[in-house]
Scaffold this active site. Structure first.
Site, PDB file in Angstrom:
ATOM      1  N   TYR A   8      -3.828   1.671   6.406  1.00 34.80           N
ATOM      2  CA  TYR A   8      -2.795   2.037   7.329  1.00 34.80           C
ATOM      3  C   TYR A   8      -1.422   1.885   6.895  1.00 34.80           C
ATOM      4  O   TYR A   8      -0.313   3.386   7.254  1.00 34.80           O
ATOM      5  CB  TYR A   8      -2.988   2.250   8.516  1.00 34.80           C
ATOM      6  CG  TYR A   8      -4.030   1.592  10.191  1.00 34.80           C
ATOM      7  CD1 TYR A   8      -4.694   3.897   9.875  1.00 34.80           C
ATOM      8  CD2 TYR A   8      -5.396   1.153   9.716  1.00 34.80           C
ATOM      9  CE1 TYR A   8      -5.542   3.620  10.738  1.00 34.80           C
ATOM     10  CE2 TYR A   8      -6.752   1.436  10.452  1.00 34.80           C
ATOM     11  CZ  TYR A   8      -6.424   2.799  10.561  1.00 34.80           C
ATOM     12  OH  TYR A   8      -8.053   3.751  11.599  1.00 34.80           O
TER      13      TYR A   8
ATOM     14  N   GLN B  83      -7.300  -1.389  -1.039  1.00 37.57           N
ATOM     15  CA  GLN B  83      -8.388  -2.675  -1.135  1.00 37.57           C
ATOM     16  C   GLN B  83      -9.483  -2.547  -0.595  1.00 37.57           C
ATOM     17  O   GLN B  83     -10.596  -2.265  -0.502  1.00 37.57           O
ATOM     18  CB  GLN B  83      -7.989  -3.835  -1.016  1.00 37.57           C
ATOM     19  CG  GLN B  83      -9.078  -5.104  -1.700  1.00 37.57           C
ATOM     20  CD  GLN B  83      -8.150  -5.835  -1.932  1.00 37.57           C
ATOM     21  OE1 GLN B  83      -7.353  -7.150  -1.267  1.00 37.57           O
ATOM     22  NE2 GLN B  83      -8.333  -6.420  -3.435  1.00 37.57           N
ATOM     23  N   PHE B  84      -8.881  -1.878   1.107  1.00 39.63           N
ATOM     24  CA  PHE B  84     -10.119  -1.923   2.198  1.00 39.63           C
ATOM     25  C   PHE B  84      -9.626  -1.042   3.331  1.00 39.63           C
ATOM     26  O   PHE B  84      -8.255  -0.638   3.377  1.00 39.63           O
ATOM     27  CB  PHE B  84      -9.756  -2.823   2.873  1.00 39.63           C
ATOM     28  CG  PHE B  84     -11.145  -4.012   2.453  1.00 39.63           C
ATOM     29  CD1 PHE B  84     -12.400  -4.143   2.512  1.00 39.63           C
ATOM     30  CD2 PHE B  84     -10.060  -4.638   1.965  1.00 39.63           C
ATOM     31  CE1 PHE B  84     -12.967  -4.878   1.781  1.00 39.63           C
ATOM     32  CE2 PHE B  84     -11.170  -5.550   1.306  1.00 39.63           C
ATOM     33  CZ  PHE B  84     -12.763  -5.888   0.992  1.00 39.63           C
TER      34      PHE B  84
ATOM     35  N   GLY C  29      -9.186  -0.759   6.167  1.00 39.39           N
ATOM     36  CA  GLY C  29      -7.822  -1.165   7.099  1.00 39.39           C
ATOM     37  C   GLY C  29      -6.310  -1.310   6.486  1.00 39.39           C
ATOM     38  O   GLY C  29      -5.592  -0.926   7.380  1.00 39.39           O
TER      39      GLY C  29
ATOM     40  N   GLU D  12       0.597  -1.437  -0.039  1.00 35.33           N
ATOM     41  CA  GLU D  12      -0.022   0.102  -0.045  1.00 35.33           C
ATOM     42  C   GLU D  12       0.638   1.064   0.019  1.00 35.33           C
ATOM     43  O   GLU D  12      -0.221   2.316  -0.881  1.00 35.33           O
ATOM     44  CB  GLU D  12      -1.344  -0.121   1.090  1.00 35.33           C
ATOM     45  CG  GLU D  12      -2.001  -0.650   1.309  1.00 35.33           C
ATOM     46  CD  GLU D  12      -1.741  -2.137   1.502  1.00 35.33           C
ATOM     47  OE1 GLU D  12      -0.719  -2.866   1.874  1.00 35.33           O
ATOM     48  OE2 GLU D  12      -2.371  -3.579   1.721  1.00 35.33           O
TER      49      GLU D  12
ATOM     50  N   HIS E 255     -12.035  -4.892   7.658  1.00 34.48           N
ATOM     51  CA  HIS E 255     -12.645  -4.551   6.635  1.00 34.48           C
ATOM     52  C   HIS E 255     -14.104  -3.770   6.922  1.00 34.48           C
ATOM     53  O   HIS E 255     -14.345  -3.631   6.228  1.00 34.48           O
ATOM     54  CB  HIS E 255     -12.843  -5.633   5.388  1.00 34.48           C
ATOM     55  CG  HIS E 255     -11.689  -6.720   5.035  1.00 34.48           C
ATOM     56  ND1 HIS E 255     -10.588  -6.736   6.599  1.00 34.48           N
ATOM     57  CD2 HIS E 255     -11.673  -6.844   4.262  1.00 34.48           C
ATOM     58  CE1 HIS E 255      -9.863  -7.476   5.782  1.00 34.48           C
ATOM     59  NE2 HIS E 255     -10.264  -7.745   4.006  1.00 34.48           N
TER      60      HIS E 255
HETATM   61  C1  LIG Z   1      -2.193  -4.946   4.364  1.00 31.91           C
HETATM   62  C2  LIG Z   1      -3.352  -6.563   3.322  1.00 31.91           C
HETATM   63  N1  LIG Z   1      -3.131  -5.637   1.984  1.00 31.91           N
HETATM   64  C3  LIG Z   1      -3.988  -6.176   1.332  1.00 31.91           C
HETATM   65  C4  LIG Z   1      -4.934  -7.019   2.053  1.00 31.91           C
HETATM   66  C5  LIG Z   1      -6.701  -7.889   0.953  1.00 31.91           C
HETATM   67  N2  LIG Z   1      -5.863  -9.166   0.679  1.00 31.91           N
HETATM   68  C6  LIG Z   1      -5.797  -9.687   1.367  1.00 31.91           C
HETATM   69  S1  LIG Z   1      -5.393 -11.312   1.061  1.00 31.91           S
HETATM   70  C7  LIG Z   1      -3.991 -10.985  -0.221  1.00 31.91           C
HETATM   71  C8  LIG Z   1      -4.076 -11.732  -1.022  1.00 31.91           C
HETATM   72  C9  LIG Z   1      -2.806 -12.297  -0.178  1.00 31.91           C
HETATM   73  O1  LIG Z   1      -2.112 -13.252  -0.927  1.00 31.91           O
HETATM   74  P1  LIG Z   1      -0.773 -13.629  -0.733  1.00 31.91           P
HETATM   75  O2  LIG Z   1      -0.095 -13.439   0.722  1.00 31.91           O
HETATM   76  O3  LIG Z   1       0.511 -14.713  -1.704  1.00 31.91           O
HETATM   77  O4  LIG Z   1      -1.481 -14.768   1.054  1.00 31.91           O
HETATM   78  P2  LIG Z   1      -2.370 -16.142   0.060  1.00 31.91           P
HETATM   79  O5  LIG Z   1      -3.642 -15.727   0.086  1.00 31.91           O
HETATM   80  O6  LIG Z   1      -1.790 -16.407  -1.626  1.00 31.91           O
HETATM   81  O7  LIG Z   1      -2.243 -17.928   0.722  1.00 31.91           O
HETATM   82  C10 LIG Z   1      -5.304  -9.554   0.043  1.00 31.91           C
HETATM   83  C11 LIG Z   1      -4.991  -8.767  -0.939  1.00 31.91           C
HETATM   84  C12 LIG Z   1      -4.821  -7.339   2.916  1.00 31.91           C
HETATM   85  N3  LIG Z   1      -5.280  -8.372   4.181  1.00 31.91           N
HETATM   86  N4  LIG Z   1      -3.570  -6.952   3.835  1.00 31.91           N
END
Ligand SMILES: Cc1ncc(C[n+]2csc(CCOP(=O)(O)OP(=O)(O)O)c2C)c(N)n1
Ligand SMILES: Cc1ncc(C[n+]2csc(CCOP(=O)(O)OP(=O)(O)O)c2C)c(N)n1
Ligand SMILES: [Mg+2]
Ligand SMILES: [Mg+2]
Lengths: 345, 339, 345, 339
Positions: free
Chosen positions: D103, D97-98, D100, D75, D144
């Site tokens: 931050y 994306q959300f 939270g 982010e 979220h």
């Molecule tokens: C800091 C943050 N940014 C965005 C998100 C939204 N989000 C949740 S899971 C995800 C993808 C994560 O991918 P990866 O780290 O490869 O883990 P996987 O889901 O494949 O296990 C995103 C963008 C989040 N949870 N936290």
């Protein structure tokens, strides 16, 4: 280093492991698989608002966590660590309740379990593991911290900062990346410059290991080596377990929008449980009868956990106020009274 | 400077001595490190250097580099590391070097530190005290004069405090570090070098209480940090015209002493809140709302806010035009008296 | 790769460069040195509240920036880029005014100069350079972005995120780390796990170059190669110029508290200006007379800049309100009236 | 869902059609991408996936992956990249994306985006619109359901807006992206799927104006985002008892429409401000202070605040006990009427 297996092909062997170990691995992976299936069903039934599947990642999770000692180590999970939690001995009704949204972090006792709360901030818990590990060195303890993160999470600044801290402090921590090749809709080649998280380790002066994440024995061995090194004061290791997210990112996701299911299918055909089962039989670690028995026990346990979580009581509204502080405040008591008078009624 | 600290060090804890706030904080850290082996001090340049304001001067030498140590330059990891240390039984006292460099750590502070106890239903408390040199008034470079109290106070799970003099700094820091909740301890840079005779004493007032630093009956001035002294100057001047202003040092910015505010304003009927942060959505709005909600019928005039302007904190020559001036506070007092 | 020079010993050569180029480099380095000396004096006189010296880093700065084209490239500096600014052609009274605290970002026109505002957030501007470079590719331009940062800054998450973005997008950006071996009071070995910022590049699939930062010709050549590669679509490069912060971190600092001045002395004796002067004479690029003339011109220019900045008018208080928004607001106009009535009086 | 968007796409811009807010935002982005080649859309999963809420559905296909593209998952770099893009002449429309997950980007937003125009004395404007799915109400995972408006509103150099219905979402987004100042555009997730007949129209009201969505004379309810609808429900119920509540959709959270607030409350004499964020130092305090400062003599009762509690945003079953309920707003209305 990446073996042919890592492209989704090839068998595995467990000749180098003890039958006792592989039986335990199989049991946990099978139970996790069944619980995963139950969880997806619970989501479809509306009991879970959403669920993130670990299907296909059981070897990466169980193989790694089984190298730890739940009596002295500490695991810092993400939101997709169900099989790790199960294999580590976490109370699973409490764990699964996070997916029923009963409580964000889950309802198990994280300190008692030595398994941190479910954490939805991608990359966020990785520095916690480093802090814990530095604290362990300062205490003179021999515990090891396990930091889970995904391929997507590897892009976050926190993961870099944590690796650098770990290197500078020589902290006993394992950076365990489950590279399931997708971060939601974004594939590795648009996410991970250079293509490998393990390859980043060298830049921090750390050992980096790329392992076939669908080969539970390989994952276990690589992790056990890293844990041993860390325990003996040899510092951190970066492990990248190459696997594949065969399911959608979560039950809310629609992968048809962004990926070709043919690739996923190839990985589905290289299922870590099937691979382990075949290897165990080949190595004479178990016969079909044993494995069938384990399958039945796994299914039964998964059902018990499912029933437990489906019927667990919802938290009481007053819990909104209970855990904000250790020493609560007058203002919060006042707000709690408002809640009692105007919401609870 | 070193000699002063040494002199301060040799005085027994109960004696009244002259200390700057920076020395008083140093003394408090020493007391805390000595009394509890779980207390750890770390951050950028807090070790051999003793911090850019010398607040941790001599502590690494005294307690060793396992208790007081430098980290690499990464604020998010510093706070994230504090979380993990807390989960391994330590009581971390991280420093972030300047207010404006807390922003890179906000995710760890808000999403992790502040809610880990909640997330784990009390299993993993976060007895972390973040020391944060804060606020302006010293003609520093950009990002070295920020006031983040509104952000911290708005974050559930954090407690926030800002001392205004050396004695307060001492006892409030003891209280913060001994607390099992995460506390953001905002050190007003402009007060670091203010020397005052102080009695280094154990905390007596509960967390969340304010204090009246000058009683008065015509209006209440509410402030924290260096603005307490600005208000005292104003009260001094107003007294010459027969106007008796009460000055209330809020000090705890979360939880806020609603009762203390109400008690004062119920008597004075008028209030002016003064802070360095920009006006809009500053903590002054909360103070104003709390007062109005509690004292609506008593109030003779709306609560006045005298604050920094809604502009980025400016460079040297404009700093004193940005910060609340004596004149601006006096104008506000006049407005409320003549309302 | 680290040469013996990088430990603070050894001569340099400029045989591979044109005399015209080395004369320009010498002029800029000398002018920067004199201006630095003036600035320290201004701080002692109370004209500057504080100053961060570039002494000893003139080769790293001038060597690198001289490989850029100020007509199409863009520089993203930190707070310690005075020699870069000067060599790049920034209006220096405007630049130095940041040290008189007349305006935080400096008073030069950053868009016209194609040299970003002085930026005090360690690591913060590095992603800006990547964004600029991605934007340049999208435009179809051939400009290159230069991201300056220090060894300390390399620990910040932003620097990692920026490198990863640059790798994924193949952005035309140079990550230029001046490793002056100190981040305020923290030495490299407590800051940079693995010991080298250039070595991190590989983990992102990028070329990484470690260069003797006191050898202006070496810095220039390494940067020119990276710039050429970036301009031709070859993507980013990480350059680490190993040098030394011979002065305190800033005029407010007291290095006696944390370092042994013997090490600094060794580096002081390997002054990049002395090295260049000797190499130019050896290569026949200039004689003493020429260099003395340049020295005199440099001193005169430094004095003019000094006088300019010392006598520059302070900004008017109304500027507090002028630049907050492009389209200001009623609330801000109201606050401006308050300022007029109660502060300006 | 895809068909709905397609149907929406085929309607000419001026026609009145039924659209969800998510579709309306999609339409606005399409208009913006089409009208100005400098507009770029990027963020996590906004490309092929079309965003987790499908807000950018179809846009990468239509405008190509040079105009609409995914970034790696970071982010801070997303916002930092926006700064650099703006300095190279683009008009970036990043998505985080959300709420939270804003931050981790706060440092870039506060220390860079918000003050680059100021730092460069107008040379480097930041025409950046940060799209941020915001607020709660959809039983989402942790982080979220957060409300960051107080933080953004407190940051000099940012403008902040939160639409409450599809038509508003459309025109406010056009206005935000066309503005040369950085705007945080907070999309109330709970309203994404609310379908309403809307006229997709060009913005007409200036930035910083509120709108009365239901006139009334006994008290003014002030809200934004999904809470506007909560207030409309309350007004509906109150009307059954003969209480006529005015509902004011603040929509611009910086700059706040002080004059609009004053005009309404000068008539109704009473105000209740409703928001999802926690109480302490929430934007409700600012609204309350602004009203009180302007309407002190008119006010028949202190401004009431009905807000989320000072606790971390809870999981599913507790969400609706955390968010302001109809009952809580009704109680507040009663309190102000009976004061
Ligand atoms: C800091 C943050 N940014 C965005 C998100 C939204 N989000 C949740 S899971 C995800 C993808 C994560 O991918 P990866 O780290 O490869 O883990 P996987 O889901 O494949 O296990 C995103 C963008 C989040 N949870 N936290
Ligand atoms: C984000 C951030 N954290 C902390 C600081 C305070 N600070 C200013 S300079 C500095 C050391 C920087 O070291 P380095 O990056 O090596 O640059 P150098 O000063 O050596 O040029 C520190 C800690 C800052 N400016 N920004
Ligand atoms: Mg992944
Ligand atoms: Mg350095």
């Amino acid at each position: 280093m990446p073996s042919p297996e890592s492209t989704g092909r090839g068998a595995i062997t467990v000749e180098h492991l003890s039958p006792e170990l592989t039986r335990g691995l199989y049991r946990d992976m099978r139970t996790a698989r069944d619980l995963d299936t139950e969880a997806i069903a619970l989501q479809r039934q509306g009991v879970f608002p959403a669920y993130v599947s670990v299907r296909g990642q059981e070897a990466a999770q169980v193989g790694g966590v089984s190298a730890l000692d739940p009596a002295r180590d500490f695991v810092f999970p993400t939101y997709r660590e169900m099989a790790s939690a199960l294999a580590y001995g976490v109370e699973m009704v409490g764990y699964m309740s996070t997916h029923r949204a009963l409580w964000h972090g889950g309802l198990y006792d994280v300190m008692e379990s030595r398994f941190g709360a479910v954490n939805a901030v991608v990359g966020g818990p990785v520095p916690h593991a480093v802090g814990w590990a530095i604290g362990e060195s300062l205490r003179g303890g021999d515990g090891v911290a396990m930091a889970y993160f995904g391929d997507g999470a590897s892009s976050e600044g926190d993961v870099h900062e944590a690796m650098n801290f770990a290197g500078v402090f020589g902290a006993p921590v394992i950076f365990f990346c489950q590279n399931n090749q997708w971060a939601l809709s974004v594939p590795n080649h648009r996410q991970v410059a250079g293509g490998s998280i393990a390859a980043r380790a060298e830049g921090y002066g750390l050992p980096g290991v790329l392992v076939d994440g669908n080969d539970v024995g390989a994952v276990h061995t690589a992790t056990a080596q890293a844990v041993e090194r860390a325990r003996e004061g040899g510092g951190p290791t970066v492990i990248e377990a190459l696997t594949y997210r065969v399911e959608p990112h979560s039950t809310s996701d629609d992968p048809g929008r962004y990926r070709d299911e043919a690739e996923a299918d190839r990985w589905r055909r290289r299922d870590p449980l099937d691979l382990l089962r075949a290897a165990m039989i080949e190595a004479g670690h178990a016969d079909e009868a044993h494995l069938d028995r384990v399958d039945a026990e796994a299914a039964a346990r998964a059902e018990r956990i499912r029933d437990g979580v489906a019927t667990a009581p919802e938290p009481h509204g007053s819990e909104l106020f209970t855990h904000v502080f250790r020493e609560s405040t007058e203002e919060l008591s006042r707000q709690r009274r408002t809640w009692q008078e105007e919401v609870e009624l | 400077m070193t000699e002063l600290i040494e002199r301060a060090e040799s005085a027994p804890e109960t004696e009244t001595i002259e200390l700057s706030m920076q020395q008083a904080i140093n003394r408090a850290l020493r007391t805390l490190l000595a009394e509890d082996p779980r207390v750890l001090l770390f951050g950028e340049d807090v070790g051999a250097l003793g911090g850019v304001f010398r607040v941790s001067d001599g502590l690494q030498k005294e307690f060793g580099d396992q208790r007081v140590f430098d980290t690499p330059l990464a604020e998010s990891a510093i706070m994230g590391m504090a979380v993990g240390l807390a989960m391994n039984g330590w009581r971390p006292v991280p420093e972030l070097q300047f207010d404006g460099f807390a922003y890179p750590a906000i995710d760890q502070i808000v999403n992790q530190v502040a809610r880990m106890n909640y997330r784990t239903r009390g299993a993993a408390p976060m007895p972390i005290t973040l020391r944060l040199p804060s606020f302006g008034g010293i003609q520093a470079p950009e990002h070295h004069g920020e006031s983040l109290e509104a952000l911290f106070a708005h974050t559930p799970g954090l407690k926030v405090v800002a001392p205004s003099d050396p004695g307060e700094a001492y006892s409030l820091l003891l209280q913060s570090v001994r607390s099992d909740d995460p506390v953001v301890y905002m050190e007003p840079k402009a007060c670091y070098w203010d020397r005052r005779p102080v009695r280094l004493s154990e905390p007596t007032d509960p967390i969340g209480t304010s204090r009246v630093v000058r009683p008065g009956r015509h209006a209440t001035l509410v402030a924290w940090g260096a603005m307490v002294h600005r208000c005292l100057q104003v009260a001094e001047l107003a007294a010459e015209d027969g106007v008796e202003l009460e000055v209330l040092d809020l000090r705890w910015l979360k939880p806020i002493d609603a009762a203390g505010l109400a008690a004062s304003v119920a008597r004075t009927k008028r209030a002016v809140v003064v802070h360095e942060a920009p006006l809009t959505a500053g903590l002054g709005a909360e103070v104003s709302s709390l007062i109005t909600e509690q004292c609506f019928r008593d109030l003779a005039a709306p609560v006045q806010r005298v604050t920094g302007f809604d502009v980025p904190y400016p460079a040297g020559p404009l700093e004193h035009q940005y910060l609340p001036t004596i004149d601006r506070v006096l104008f506000a007092v006049q407005r409320t008296l003549e309302y």
